[in-house]
Motif scaffolding. Structure first.
Motif, PDB file in Angstrom:
ATOM      1  N   TYR A  96      30.088   7.227  11.247  1.00 39.65           N
ATOM      2  CA  TYR A  96      30.108   5.763  11.300  1.00 39.65           C
ATOM      3  C   TYR A  96      31.480   5.229  10.885  1.00 39.65           C
ATOM      4  N   HIS A  97      32.064   5.786   9.830  1.00 31.99           N
ATOM      5  CA  HIS A  97      33.390   5.339   9.398  1.00 31.99           C
ATOM      6  C   HIS A  97      34.465   5.705  10.424  1.00 31.99           C
ATOM      7  N   GLN A  98      34.322   6.835  11.072  1.00 30.59           N
ATOM      8  CA  GLN A  98      35.254   7.186  12.137  1.00 30.59           C
ATOM      9  C   GLN A  98      35.166   6.193  13.294  1.00 30.59           C
ATOM     10  N   TYR A  99      33.955   5.782  13.618  1.00 35.05           N
ATOM     11  CA  TYR A  99      33.739   4.792  14.670  1.00 35.05           C
ATOM     12  C   TYR A  99      34.375   3.458  14.282  1.00 35.05           C
ATOM     13  N   LEU A 100      34.187   3.026  13.028  1.00 34.63           N
ATOM     14  CA  LEU A 100      34.798   1.772  12.576  1.00 34.63           C
ATOM     15  C   LEU A 100      36.316   1.863  12.614  1.00 34.63           C
ATOM     16  N   HIS A 101      36.859   2.988  12.195  1.00 36.39           N
ATOM     17  CA  HIS A 101      38.312   3.180  12.237  1.00 36.39           C
ATOM     18  C   HIS A 101      38.823   3.116  13.675  1.00 36.39           C
ATOM     19  N   TYR A 102      38.085   3.727  14.572  1.00 37.31           N
ATOM     20  CA  TYR A 102      38.458   3.690  15.990  1.00 37.31           C
ATOM     21  C   TYR A 102      38.454   2.239  16.507  1.00 37.31           C
ATOM     22  N   ARG A 103      37.435   1.481  16.156  1.00 33.63           N
ATOM     23  CA  ARG A 103      37.361   0.085  16.613  1.00 33.63           C
ATOM     24  C   ARG A 103      38.440  -0.778  15.988  1.00 33.63           C
ATOM     25  N   ARG A 104      38.729  -0.549  14.693  1.00 34.47           N
ATOM     26  CA  ARG A 104      39.766  -1.342  14.021  1.00 34.47           C
ATOM     27  C   ARG A 104      41.136  -1.095  14.636  1.00 34.47           C
ATOM     28  N   ASN A 105      41.372   0.078  15.189  1.00 34.87           N
ATOM     29  CA  ASN A 105      42.672   0.411  15.762  1.00 34.87           C
ATOM     30  C   ASN A 105      42.757   0.139  17.259  1.00 34.87           C
ATOM     31  N   ALA A 106      41.848  -0.630  17.784  1.00 35.86           N
ATOM     32  CA  ALA A 106      41.897  -0.969  19.213  1.00 35.86           C
ATOM     33  C   ALA A 106      43.180  -1.734  19.543  1.00 35.86           C
TER      34      ALA A 106
ATOM     35  N   ALA B  34      48.369  -2.117  22.424  1.00 34.92           N
ATOM     36  CA  ALA B  34      49.822  -2.329  22.393  1.00 34.92           C
ATOM     37  C   ALA B  34      50.567  -1.097  22.919  1.00 34.92           C
ATOM     38  N   LEU B  35      50.139   0.079  22.506  1.00 34.13           N
ATOM     39  CA  LEU B  35      50.794   1.301  22.994  1.00 34.13           C
ATOM     40  C   LEU B  35      50.565   1.496  24.491  1.00 34.13           C
ATOM     41  N   ARG B  36      49.405   1.095  24.970  1.00 28.53           N
ATOM     42  CA  ARG B  36      49.125   1.180  26.404  1.00 28.53           C
ATOM     43  C   ARG B  36      50.074   0.247  27.179  1.00 28.53           C
ATOM     44  N   PHE B  37      50.329  -0.955  26.634  1.00 31.65           N
ATOM     45  CA  PHE B  37      51.259  -1.883  27.281  1.00 31.65           C
ATOM     46  C   PHE B  37      52.658  -1.272  27.328  1.00 31.65           C
ATOM     47  N   ILE B  38      53.079  -0.661  26.241  1.00 33.22           N
ATOM     48  CA  ILE B  38      54.416  -0.069  26.197  1.00 33.22           C
ATOM     49  C   ILE B  38      54.534   1.078  27.204  1.00 33.22           C
TER      50      ILE B  38
ATOM     51  N   ILE C  32      50.282  -9.279  13.151  1.00 29.68           N
ATOM     52  CA  ILE C  32      49.294 -10.277  12.725  1.00 29.68           C
ATOM     53  C   ILE C  32      47.893  -9.682  12.741  1.00 29.68           C
ATOM     54  N   HIS C  33      47.621  -8.854  13.697  1.00 35.03           N
ATOM     55  CA  HIS C  33      46.293  -8.240  13.763  1.00 35.03           C
ATOM     56  C   HIS C  33      46.090  -7.227  12.640  1.00 35.03           C
ATOM     57  N   GLY C  34      47.123  -6.480  12.305  1.00 40.52           N
ATOM     58  CA  GLY C  34      47.012  -5.465  11.264  1.00 40.52           C
ATOM     59  C   GLY C  34      47.103  -6.028   9.861  1.00 40.52           C
ATOM     60  N   TYR C  35      47.754  -7.167   9.697  1.00 41.76           N
ATOM     61  CA  TYR C  35      47.925  -7.795   8.390  1.00 41.76           C
ATOM     62  C   TYR C  35      47.437  -9.237   8.526  1.00 41.76           C
ATOM     63  N   SER C  36      47.676 -10.057   7.553  1.00 43.04           N
ATOM     64  CA  SER C  36      47.205 -11.446   7.647  1.00 43.04           C
ATOM     65  C   SER C  36      48.257 -12.315   8.335  1.00 43.04           C
ATOM     66  N   ARG C  37      47.782 -13.334   8.997  1.00 42.54           N
ATOM     67  CA  ARG C  37      48.676 -14.260   9.688  1.00 42.54           C
ATOM     68  C   ARG C  37      49.619 -14.942   8.700  1.00 42.54           C
ATOM     69  N   SER C  38      49.116 -15.314   7.541  1.00 47.83           N
ATOM     70  CA  SER C  38      49.947 -16.003   6.552  1.00 47.83           C
ATOM     71  C   SER C  38      51.080 -15.108   6.044  1.00 47.83           C
ATOM     72  N   GLU C  39      50.864 -13.812   6.038  1.00 47.57           N
ATOM     73  CA  GLU C  39      51.892 -12.886   5.579  1.00 47.57           C
ATOM     74  C   GLU C  39      52.980 -12.684   6.636  1.00 47.57           C
ATOM     75  N   VAL C  40      52.614 -12.755   7.913  1.00 48.02           N
ATOM     76  CA  VAL C  40      53.528 -12.399   8.998  1.00 48.02           C
ATOM     77  C   VAL C  40      54.197 -13.615   9.636  1.00 48.02           C
ATOM     78  N   ALA C  41      53.490 -14.708   9.758  1.00 47.24           N
ATOM     79  CA  ALA C  41      53.959 -15.840  10.567  1.00 47.24           C
ATOM     80  C   ALA C  41      55.275 -16.447  10.088  1.00 47.24           C
ATOM     81  N   GLY C  42      55.514 -16.477   8.801  1.00 47.14           N
ATOM     82  CA  GLY C  42      56.723 -17.117   8.288  1.00 47.14           C
ATOM     83  C   GLY C  42      57.963 -16.247   8.306  1.00 47.14           C
ATOM     84  N   LEU C  43      57.858 -15.024   8.697  1.00 52.37           N
ATOM     85  CA  LEU C  43      58.997 -14.105   8.670  1.00 52.37           C
ATOM     86  C   LEU C  43      59.843 -14.239   9.930  1.00 52.37           C
TER      87      LEU C  43
END
Length: 170
Positions: A51-61, A66-70, A97-108
């Motif tokens: 179950y945790h492997q499945y969640l990890h797989y879904r979280r990394n979609a 992004a890698l598929r686009f590249i 933004i997807h991997g971290y919070s928007r508030s942490e990334v947006a202002g950089l």
């Protein structure tokens, strides 16, 4: 036909011996309740791990997308295709933004953005290997980066997307 040996042959004490019946086949199935408890716990642990492997797989979609686009990007940087590469800074920011919070990334922006990327992922080095390339690609004129610089930037972006820890979920 005569027997090969004359009677009595061998040990005369064993002549009347009756051979005992062999024991029943040994059952290898566990017979104590402790083994059933251990088996149930092991099965529960395996199900939880899957179950945790499945969640990890879904979280990394988002990473896989992004890698598929590249991977679909053309490898030659002809003027007409340069606009496709200008989407890379946006792709990198959306991934962050997807991997971290928007508030942490947006202002950089600019150097702080590149420093933050380097801080989050030890495998990439935007400030050392391709300083200001992200800014030049996003806001500079067409062909502001030569093909070698673009390839180097593409490698750094790919490394970052693939290896960044991704906040608290990973």
């Amino acid at each position: 036909m005569t027997p090969p040996f004359e009677m009595p042959w061998g040990n005369y004490l064993l002549k009347e011996l009756v051979e005992p019946t062999p024991p029943e086949a040994i059952d290898y199935w566990p017979q104590t309740p402790g083994w059933f408890v251990i088996g149930a716990l092991l099965l529960a642990w395996i199900i939880r791990w899957l179950y945790h492997q499945y969640l990890h797989y879904r979280r990394n979609a988002y990473r896989r997308e992004a890698l598929r686009f590249i991977k679909t990007l053309p490898r030659d940087t002809v003027n007409s295709r340069y606009q496709i590469y200008q989407q890379l800074p946006s792709l990198l920011r959306a991934t962050a933004i997807h991997g971290y919070s928007r508030s942490e990334v947006a202002g950089l922006t600019h150097k702080r953005w590149e420093a933050w990327l380097d801080k989050q992922c030890k495998q990439s080095d935007f400030l050392g290997n391709c300083p200001n390339y992200l800014h030049a690609l996003a806001y500079g004129p067409t062909n502001s980066l030569n093909p070698h610089q673009l390839t180097k930037l593409l490698q750094e972006i790919q490394l970052w997307i693939q290896f960044h820890p991704g906040g608290i979920d990973d």
